[in-house]
Design a protein around this motif. Structure first.
Motif, PDB file in Angstrom:
ATOM      1  N   PHE A 130       0.833  -1.207   0.000  1.00 37.18           N
ATOM      2  CA  PHE A 130       0.000   0.000   0.000  1.00 37.18           C
ATOM      3  C   PHE A 130       0.868   1.258   0.000  1.00 37.18           C
ATOM      4  CE2 PHE A 130      -2.156   3.477   2.154  1.00 37.18           C
ATOM      5  CZ  PHE A 130      -3.393   3.503   1.533  1.00 37.18           C
ATOM      6  N   LEU A 146      -6.997  -0.960  -2.546  1.00 39.71           N
ATOM      7  CA  LEU A 146      -6.595   0.246  -1.814  1.00 39.71           C
ATOM      8  C   LEU A 146      -7.736   0.727  -0.921  1.00 39.71           C
ATOM      9  CD1 LEU A 146      -4.743   2.224  -4.637  1.00 39.71           C
ATOM     10  CD2 LEU A 146      -3.686   1.106  -2.663  1.00 39.71           C
ATOM     11  N   ASP A 147      -8.949   0.678  -1.435  1.00 38.33           N
ATOM     12  CA  ASP A 147     -10.106   1.088  -0.631  1.00 38.33           C
ATOM     13  C   ASP A 147     -10.313   0.144   0.549  1.00 38.33           C
ATOM     14  OD1 ASP A 147     -10.627   3.284  -2.222  1.00 38.33           O
ATOM     15  OD2 ASP A 147     -12.104   2.240  -3.467  1.00 38.33           O
ATOM     16  N   HIS A 190      -0.529   3.475  -3.211  1.00 39.65           N
ATOM     17  CA  HIS A 190      -1.629   4.440  -3.050  1.00 39.65           C
ATOM     18  C   HIS A 190      -1.263   5.816  -3.588  1.00 39.65           C
ATOM     19  CE1 HIS A 190       0.408   6.307   0.394  1.00 39.65           C
ATOM     20  NE2 HIS A 190      -0.541   7.233   0.368  1.00 39.65           N
ATOM     21  N   CYS A 191       0.028   6.124  -3.655  1.00 37.69           N
ATOM     22  CA  CYS A 191       0.463   7.431  -4.156  1.00 37.69           C
ATOM     23  C   CYS A 191       1.199   7.304  -5.486  1.00 37.69           C
ATOM     24  CB  CYS A 191       1.326   8.146  -3.115  1.00 37.69           C
ATOM     25  SG  CYS A 191       2.750   7.197  -2.540  1.00 37.69           S
ATOM     26  N   ARG A 224      -7.844   1.110   3.226  1.00 42.04           N
ATOM     27  CA  ARG A 224      -8.248   2.337   3.916  1.00 42.04           C
ATOM     28  C   ARG A 224      -9.386   2.098   4.900  1.00 42.04           C
ATOM     29  NH1 ARG A 224      -7.667   4.334  -1.606  1.00 42.04           N
ATOM     30  NH2 ARG A 224      -5.769   5.637  -1.762  1.00 42.04           N
TER      31      ARG A 224
END
Length: 215
Positions: free
Chosen positions: A163, A186-187, A167-168, A190
């Motif tokens: 992650f 990714l969701d 994610h970035c 989170r």
């Protein structure tokens, strides 16, 4: 209590912040601006001759470096690094993938885009970095087509490791929309209890907008 020496915009450092938050473990964070020489000072090199972040120090003076090694140590005996020897090795396989096939391309492209001037000769490397980074994201996409997580028995340290820079990835010019399974994963990350987001920063001058949280 442990002390974490970390640079908040670094994905490798954010891994530790994520796991420590999941674990509800207290720690002291020392912001260490590796992008501007903080890890090259004699006092830092005396503890970590490799001159990188993250680094942790225990109350009795023991030092540990390398983000994924620290994740394994912190998660030992918890559900974040669970399973028998075979299952834990499967988790480790994805963590090795992250450091060898993912981070050198996705993270480095992000660094070049956000931390080097527009006329830097390093920007000539971006097409190759994006090609290889996309190859890593494609491997992840295929895995996630049949699996919810990268750790063997549910969300764990392999997911945290991957992650961190996935994610970035858009910061380095990657189009995550091409990887719908990755976006959904990714969701899911989170949504995990105790999830903490990476503090935002101003990429154009690499100045942290949100100061790190000291616990």
């Amino acid at each position: 209590m442990i002390t974490v020496y970390g640079y908040s915009p670094s994905g490798n450092c954010h891994k530790l912040r994520m796991l420590l938050s999941h674990l509800g473990r207290e720690y002291h964070w020392v912001e260490t601006d590796s992008a501007h020489g903080a890890t090259r000072k004699p006092e830092y090199l005396a503890k970590n001759p490799n001159g990188k972040v993250p680094m942790i120090e225990t109350d009795d003076g023991r030092i540990m470096t390398e983000s994924n090694a620290i994740l394994c140590w912190l998660a030992d005996g918890t559900r974040y690094f669970a399973g028998d020897a075979w299952q834990r090795a499967q988790t480790l396989a994805w963590m090795f993938f992250e450091q060898y096939s993912h981070e050198p391309y996705v993270a480095v492209a992000r660094f070049i885009c956000g931390w080097t001037p527009l006329d830097s000769p390093r920007r000539a490397d971006l097409p190759k970095l994006r090609e290889r980074g996309d190859a890593a994201l494609a491997v992840m996409e295929k895995h996630l087509g049949a699996n919810a997580w990268f750790s063997s028995l549910g969300y764990g340290i392999a997911d945290i490791a991957l992650f961190a820079y996935t994610h970035c990835a858009a910061d380095g010019g990657f189009e995550l929309a091409k990887y719908p399974h990755v976006v959904a994963w990714l969701d899911r990350v989170r949504a995990q209890p105790g999830f903490v987001a990476m503090p935002p920063y101003a990429a154009e001058n690499t100045t942290l907008i949100a100061q790190s949280r000291h616990v």
